[in-house]
Design a protein around this motif. Structure first.
Motif, PDB file in Angstrom:
ATOM      1  N   GLU A   1       0.832  -1.205   0.000  1.00  0.00           N
ATOM      2  CA  GLU A   1       0.000   0.000   0.000  1.00  0.00           C
ATOM      3  C   GLU A   1       0.869   1.259   0.000  1.00  0.00           C
ATOM      4  O   GLU A   1       0.547   2.246  -0.671  1.00  0.00           O
ATOM      5  N   LEU A   2       1.971   1.225   0.734  1.00  0.00           N
ATOM      6  CA  LEU A   2       2.911   2.354   0.725  1.00  0.00           C
ATOM      7  C   LEU A   2       3.495   2.544  -0.680  1.00  0.00           C
ATOM      8  O   LEU A   2       3.580   3.664  -1.188  1.00  0.00           O
ATOM      9  N   LEU A   3       3.875   1.421  -1.299  1.00  0.00           N
ATOM     10  CA  LEU A   3       4.472   1.474  -2.638  1.00  0.00           C
ATOM     11  C   LEU A   3       3.499   2.109  -3.636  1.00  0.00           C
ATOM     12  O   LEU A   3       3.876   2.998  -4.407  1.00  0.00           O
ATOM     13  N   ILE A   4       2.247   1.670  -3.600  1.00  0.00           N
ATOM     14  CA  ILE A   4       1.242   2.201  -4.534  1.00  0.00           C
ATOM     15  C   ILE A   4       1.037   3.692  -4.294  1.00  0.00           C
ATOM     16  O   ILE A   4       0.958   4.492  -5.229  1.00  0.00           O
ATOM     17  N   ALA A   5       0.966   4.093  -3.010  1.00  0.00           N
ATOM     18  CA  ALA A   5       0.745   5.509  -2.684  1.00  0.00           C
ATOM     19  C   ALA A   5       1.910   6.374  -3.160  1.00  0.00           C
ATOM     20  O   ALA A   5       1.706   7.470  -3.699  1.00  0.00           O
ATOM     21  N   VAL A   6       3.139   5.877  -2.984  1.00  0.00           N
ATOM     22  CA  VAL A   6       4.325   6.624  -3.431  1.00  0.00           C
ATOM     23  C   VAL A   6       4.333   6.741  -4.953  1.00  0.00           C
ATOM     24  O   VAL A   6       4.608   7.806  -5.513  1.00  0.00           O
ATOM     25  N   LYS A   7       4.038   5.634  -5.640  1.00  0.00           N
ATOM     26  CA  LYS A   7       4.019   5.651  -7.107  1.00  0.00           C
ATOM     27  C   LYS A   7       2.986   6.649  -7.642  1.00  0.00           C
ATOM     28  O   LYS A   7       3.191   7.289  -8.662  1.00  0.00           O
ATOM     29  N   GLN A   8       1.861   6.771  -6.919  1.00  0.00           N
ATOM     30  CA  GLN A   8       0.781   7.642  -7.394  1.00  0.00           C
ATOM     31  C   GLN A   8       1.027   9.108  -7.085  1.00  0.00           C
ATOM     32  O   GLN A   8       0.619   9.974  -7.858  1.00  0.00           O
ATOM     33  N   GLY A   9       1.666   9.387  -5.926  1.00  0.00           N
ATOM     34  CA  GLY A   9       1.744  10.793  -5.509  1.00  0.00           C
ATOM     35  C   GLY A   9       3.076  11.268  -4.983  1.00  0.00           C
ATOM     36  O   GLY A   9       3.166  12.392  -4.470  1.00  0.00           O
ATOM     37  N   GLY A  10       4.115  10.418  -5.077  1.00  0.00           N
ATOM     38  CA  GLY A  10       5.427  10.840  -4.611  1.00  0.00           C
ATOM     39  C   GLY A  10       5.696  10.470  -3.160  1.00  0.00           C
ATOM     40  O   GLY A  10       4.783  10.119  -2.415  1.00  0.00           O
ATOM     41  N   PRO A  11       6.978  10.561  -2.736  1.00  0.00           N
ATOM     42  CA  PRO A  11       7.382  10.053  -1.424  1.00  0.00           C
ATOM     43  C   PRO A  11       7.205  11.015  -0.251  1.00  0.00           C
ATOM     44  O   PRO A  11       7.507  10.657   0.886  1.00  0.00           O
ATOM     45  N   ASP A  12       6.740  12.233  -0.522  1.00  0.00           N
ATOM     46  CA  ASP A  12       6.598  13.218   0.557  1.00  0.00           C
ATOM     47  C   ASP A  12       5.156  13.235   1.067  1.00  0.00           C
ATOM     48  O   ASP A  12       4.251  13.693   0.362  1.00  0.00           O
TER      49      ASP A  12
END
Length: 242
Positions: free
Chosen positions: A31-42
């Protein structure tokens, strides 16, 4: 939500999460990976990532593990490509079931989920076949023993922050929000050093179905089989557990 049964569900889910921590963390990592891919790591500029981090913390995922997952997801070498898919169908005796999955192989995931439904005597349906029976809500659960705030003070804090509803049981407080207010309510509570047993946007049923003892055992087994699948991230249903 459904009175006494939901508090049992919270305790049961907490126990399962504690018992299968490694698997839970692996799913949260996706879930973290998908969120980062969609909106960046910040997380400051990525509200979805911020919400997933809150869910990770509620599951007692260590900060180092969270940060490492975010770094890995934002790295150039990260090749995993997961997507989120929702399945809907009917479980034991027509109980409505919604399954959220994170997968890198749609065909495998659909086959695995269909197999579990079939074995339980249920069936997968088309998109929208049961979701109309649910509402999307932000749900925040706080263990009473984890805070010194009085019930009245906590309720006022939550309502002033924008919560829709506040309920209390022997061991837990449950705060419900509209999905669009979930992050702001959660952040306001975090500022007051509150920690959560659950903190996420969920599909909450409008009505519940009761099952007899035999069918309840079948339903519990069915849900466990679904949750054991590596690709399944969340399962929602309208079975009222006793």
């Amino acid at each position: 939500m459904s009175g006494h049964s939901k508090w049992h569900n919270i305790a049961a889910k907490k126990g399962k999460a504690d018992a299968a921590r490694g698997k839970v963390f692996t799913k949260l990592g996706r879930e973290l990976l998908i969120a980062v891919k969609q909106g960046g790591p910040d997380p400051a500029g990525n509200s979805k990532l911020k919400d997933v981090i809150a869910k990770c913390k509620a599951a007692n995922m260590p900060n180092d593990t969270i940060n490492n997952a975010i770094k890995k997801a934002s790295g150039a070498g990260e090749s995993a490509n997961y997507e989120e898919i929702t399945y809907e169908g009917y479980g034991v005796n027509g109980v409505a079931v919604i399954v959220n999955a994170s997968t890198d192989n749609r065909n495998r995931t659909a086959a695995d989920i269909r197999h579990v439904f079939d074995k339980a005597g249920g069936n997968l349906g088309t998109t929208g076949c049961v979701s109309y029976m649910f509402e999307k809500k932000g749900v925040i659960v706080i263990e009473k023993s984890s805070t010194d705030l009085s019930e009245e003070d906590l309720m006022m804090l939550a309502i002033e922050a924008g919560a829709e509803d506040f309920e209390s049981s022997d061991e837990y407080y449950e705060i419900t929000t509209a999905p669009e207010n979930f992050s702001s309510v959660r952040e306001e509570l975090e500022k007051n050093n509150l920690t959560f047993v659950e903190a996420e946007v969920q599909m909450v049923p409008n009505t519940y179905v009761k099952l007899d003892e035999k069918d309840s055992e079948r339903m519990e087994n069915f849900l466990e089989k679904l949750e054991d699948l590596d690709d399944v991230s969340n399962v929602y249903h309208n079975w009222e557990e006793e």
